[in-house]
Design an enzyme around this catalytic site. Structure first.
Site, PDB file in Angstrom:
ATOM      1  N   LYS A   1      36.123  29.856  36.018  1.00 31.83           N
ATOM      2  CA  LYS A   1      36.704  29.506  34.723  1.00 31.83           C
ATOM      3  C   LYS A   1      37.828  28.486  34.944  1.00 31.83           C
ATOM      4  O   LYS A   1      38.367  28.367  36.053  1.00 31.83           O
ATOM      5  CB  LYS A   1      37.296  30.749  34.062  1.00 31.83           C
ATOM      6  CG  LYS A   1      36.280  31.888  33.896  1.00 31.83           C
ATOM      7  CD  LYS A   1      36.149  32.324  32.458  1.00 31.83           C
ATOM      8  CE  LYS A   1      35.202  33.476  32.299  1.00 31.83           C
ATOM      9  NZ  LYS A   1      34.032  33.175  31.494  1.00 31.83           N
TER      10      LYS A   1
ATOM     11  N   ASP B   1      30.491  59.216  15.283  1.00 31.76           N
ATOM     12  CA  ASP B   1      30.863  59.194  16.699  1.00 31.76           C
ATOM     13  C   ASP B   1      29.628  59.516  17.544  1.00 31.76           C
ATOM     14  O   ASP B   1      28.937  60.501  17.268  1.00 31.76           O
ATOM     15  CB  ASP B   1      31.955  60.267  16.884  1.00 31.76           C
ATOM     16  CG  ASP B   1      32.580  60.209  18.259  1.00 31.76           C
ATOM     17  OD1 ASP B   1      31.889  59.795  19.204  1.00 31.76           O
ATOM     18  OD2 ASP B   1      33.767  60.578  18.356  1.00 31.76           O
TER      19      ASP B   1
ATOM     20  N   HIS C   1      21.421  38.064  29.793  1.00 34.87           N
ATOM     21  CA  HIS C   1      21.031  37.051  28.795  1.00 34.87           C
ATOM     22  C   HIS C   1      20.609  35.732  29.443  1.00 34.87           C
ATOM     23  O   HIS C   1      19.952  34.916  28.811  1.00 34.87           O
ATOM     24  CB  HIS C   1      22.111  36.863  27.713  1.00 34.87           C
ATOM     25  CG  HIS C   1      23.276  36.021  28.118  1.00 34.87           C
ATOM     26  ND1 HIS C   1      24.305  36.486  28.883  1.00 34.87           N
ATOM     27  CD2 HIS C   1      23.565  34.729  27.850  1.00 34.87           C
ATOM     28  CE1 HIS C   1      25.183  35.522  29.070  1.00 34.87           C
ATOM     29  NE2 HIS C   1      24.762  34.436  28.444  1.00 34.87           N
TER      30      HIS C   1
ATOM     31  N   HIS D   1      23.810  37.149  36.486  1.00 33.67           N
ATOM     32  CA  HIS D   1      23.206  35.894  36.033  1.00 33.67           C
ATOM     33  C   HIS D   1      22.772  34.989  37.207  1.00 33.67           C
ATOM     34  O   HIS D   1      21.655  34.493  37.258  1.00 33.67           O
ATOM     35  CB  HIS D   1      24.178  35.084  35.181  1.00 33.67           C
ATOM     36  CG  HIS D   1      24.761  35.840  34.029  1.00 33.67           C
ATOM     37  ND1 HIS D   1      24.075  36.817  33.357  1.00 33.67           N
ATOM     38  CD2 HIS D   1      25.968  35.742  33.397  1.00 33.67           C
ATOM     39  CE1 HIS D   1      24.831  37.283  32.371  1.00 33.67           C
ATOM     40  NE2 HIS D   1      25.989  36.655  32.382  1.00 33.67           N
TER      41      HIS D   1
HETATM   42  C1  BG6 Z   1      28.870  36.350  30.131  1.00 34.61           C
HETATM   43  C2  BG6 Z   1      30.199  36.453  30.820  1.00 34.61           C
HETATM   44  O1  BG6 Z   1      27.978  37.330  30.609  1.00 34.61           O
HETATM   45  O2  BG6 Z   1      28.301  35.065  30.356  1.00 34.61           O
HETATM   46  C3  BG6 Z   1      31.123  35.348  30.351  1.00 34.61           C
HETATM   47  O3  BG6 Z   1      30.785  37.723  30.547  1.00 34.61           O
HETATM   48  C4  BG6 Z   1      30.473  34.000  30.511  1.00 34.61           C
HETATM   49  O4  BG6 Z   1      32.355  35.385  31.054  1.00 34.61           O
HETATM   50  C5  BG6 Z   1      29.099  34.009  29.849  1.00 34.61           C
HETATM   51  O5  BG6 Z   1      31.306  33.027  29.906  1.00 34.61           O
HETATM   52  C6  BG6 Z   1      28.358  32.719  30.070  1.00 34.61           C
HETATM   53  O6  BG6 Z   1      27.214  32.715  29.288  1.00 34.61           O
HETATM   54  P1  BG6 Z   1      26.704  31.406  28.562  1.00 34.61           P
HETATM   55  O7  BG6 Z   1      25.418  31.794  27.930  1.00 34.61           O
HETATM   56  O8  BG6 Z   1      27.762  31.028  27.580  1.00 34.61           O
HETATM   57  O9  BG6 Z   1      26.560  30.379  29.632  1.00 34.61           O
END
Ligand code: BG6
Length: 491
Positions: free
Chosen positions: A325, A90, A177, A239
């Site tokens: 979405k 933990d 990312h 993003h």
């Molecule tokens: C994530 C979100 O950070 O990015 C998701 O939580 C989203 O909801 C995703 O679908 C999109 O990332 P990628 O790389 O699949 O375009």
């Protein structure tokens, strides 16, 4: 300044979902290419042993490669398995960190510099940082933390304060990312390695931008996560504002990480706080039936918004953005719509001629399409839209997955593709006026481009039509509607 390279990678949350889908497959690819040679220590609250973890890693890698044309490289998988060990317990228990310190010494020596990757909920970031500091591991390591970084400006600052107790800014790497996506970074190369685009890239030649991030799937089994977040927090604050910064920022002084991040921060400081009257929020039909979603939820699954950038270059150029979405397609796309020429020289005048457009398709098939008007063969000077298009994959080959780059950079100590705190704060400032509205979003049918009001956000003509993302119709072959000035056909 480049931070020291990691001698050992510590992965908190190694048994979790993110590790399963993204991280373990990325580590495998790095091992396969010889780019990950340091030991990996996984930390998790689990009763697994090393053998069970190894079997799980093999499952993750096989599942990730199942839909690709790549065979599993068994010797690379074995190398990854052999170099990975588990420390279970933990995170609130100080004994876990004592065991971790021993494991780091055993794996990489007593002076090893560790990279601690926190693939755990943000509510645990402070606990982990305290635990590391409790055994003195904070002095020779950096922290890599997953998104989301806060729920708003105040909570992001509070989270930062917990980390900053033990870590200076240059040893905190915040993952977004999208910054690991090659086509996103390519925005900088396309803009600043060429002289073709940059002279056009200002209010003098550009009328408006349109940014679309569409996903044709719904929230699926992520109901409880998503309902607490919504589109603005999930993809816009992080993003898409990072993408917008790359798209619009001034040239950095150099390609050093902090010069790039300074340029991004400067741009984001110029982005005006969103005005709720410039925003359309939507929710696809059936969202409330998703397990984990509150019956009285007001969370959006779609947003369209107009941003304004109050700086010298972009004053008066709106940036229209939509994301959501259960839309008709899955893609990330940027269109710059150019201003029309100053005079109508060709038949029919400019009134009905579409202006030139530069389309940067970032995913799924990255490429660029410049739509120009050229003379239609035959009588008269009849301008017709023609595409100049390149599919980058066809020319440059496949790209690495974002998490491969994120781990390689985190280990090497290169912060360029991580979000600096000032850019995160600016992004929260911009979206804050549209967080948590009390009213439910407008409904939209699945497979449509959001509520009707969103269609007209850029103006009466709506959004520039998007070529579909299907692999059979990549950017390079996307059809472009011919444009004829009024009256041209009659001649
Ligand atoms: C994530 C979100 O950070 O990015 C998701 O939580 C989203 O909801 C995703 O679908 C999109 O990332 P990628 O790389 O699949 O375009």
């Amino acid at each position: 300044m480049t931070a020291p390279a990691g001698d050992v990678l510590v992965l908190f949350g190694i048994t979790g979902d993110l590790a399963k889908k993204m991280i373990i497959p990325a580590l495998y690819q790095l091992v396969r290419r010889g780019e990950l040679t340091v030991p990996v220590l996984g930390v998790a609250l689990t009763d697994w042993d090393d053998d069970r973890l190894c079997a799980h890693m093999a499952d993750c890698v096989r599942a990730a490669l199942a839909d690709t044309d790549q065979e599993v490289d068994e010797s690379a998988l074995e190398r990854l398995q052999r170099s990975t060990h588990l420390v279970s317990g933990d995170y609130a228990d100080p004994a876990v960190f004592t065991r971790l310190a021993d494991a780091i010494t055993a794996a990489a020596g007593p002076t090893a510099f560790a990279v601690h990757y926190l693939a755990v909920p943000p509510s645990l970031f402070g606990t982990v940082a305290d635990g590391l500091a409790g055994v003195g591991l904070h002095t020779r390591s950096r922290l890599v933390v997953e998104k989301p970084f806060g729920r708003d400006l105040a909570s992001a600052r509070a989270l930062q304060a917990l980390l900053a107790k033990h870590y200076p800014e240059d040893r905190i790497f915040r993952v977004d990312h999208f910054l690991g996506k090659e086509p996103v970074e390519d925005l900088l190369v396309l803009r600043f390695a060429n002289t073709l685009l940059e002279p056009l890239w200002s209010r003098h030649w550009i009328d408006r931008f349109e940014i679309t991030m569409a996903e044709d799937f719904d929230v699926a089994d992520r109901g409880s996560f998503y309902d607490a977040v919504g589109t603005v927090r999930d993809v816009v604050q992080n993003h898409l504002l990072q993408v917008m910064a790359y798209l619009l920022m001034d040239a950095p002084l150099s390609d050093a990480a902090d010069d790039q991040r300074d340029a991004k921060a400067r741009l984001l400081r110029a982005v005006r706080r969103l005005d709720p009257t410039d925003v359309v929020r939507g929710r696809y039909d059936g969202y409330l039936d998703t397990p984990g979603v509150a019956p009285d939820s007001t969370t959006e699954t779609f947003v369209a918004a107009t941003f304004h950038v109050d700086d010298w270059r972009w004053a008066g150029v709106p940036v229209h953005l939509r994301a959501g979405k259960a839309l008709p397609d899955t893609l990330l796309d940027v269109v710059a719509v150019l201003r029309p020429p100053p005079r109508a020289l060709f038949s029919g005048g400019l009134g009905t001629m579409r202006p030139d457009r530069i389309r940067l398709r970032l995913q799924p098939r990255a490429g660029i399409t410049i739509t120009l008007l050229a003379k239609q063969p035959g009588q008269g000077d009849v301008p017709t839209g023609i595409p100049l298009a390149v599919d980058f994959r066809e020319v440059l080959g496949p790209v690495h997955a974002p998490y491969e780059r994120i781990f390689a950079d985190a280990l090497a100590g290169d912060p360029a593709h991580f979000a600096r705190m000032d850019t995160i704060e600016q992004a929260w400032r911009v979206v804050e006026p549209i967080l948590d509205p009390a009213t439910p979003p407008s409904p939209y049918a699945r497979g449509t481009w959001g509520p009707e009001a969103a269609e007209r956000l850029p103006g009466p003509e709506g959004w520039v039509p998007l070529p579909p993302s299907a692999p059979s119709a990549p950017a390079s072959t996307a059809p472009v509607t011919p444009v004829r000035p009024e009256g041209a056909l009659a001649r």
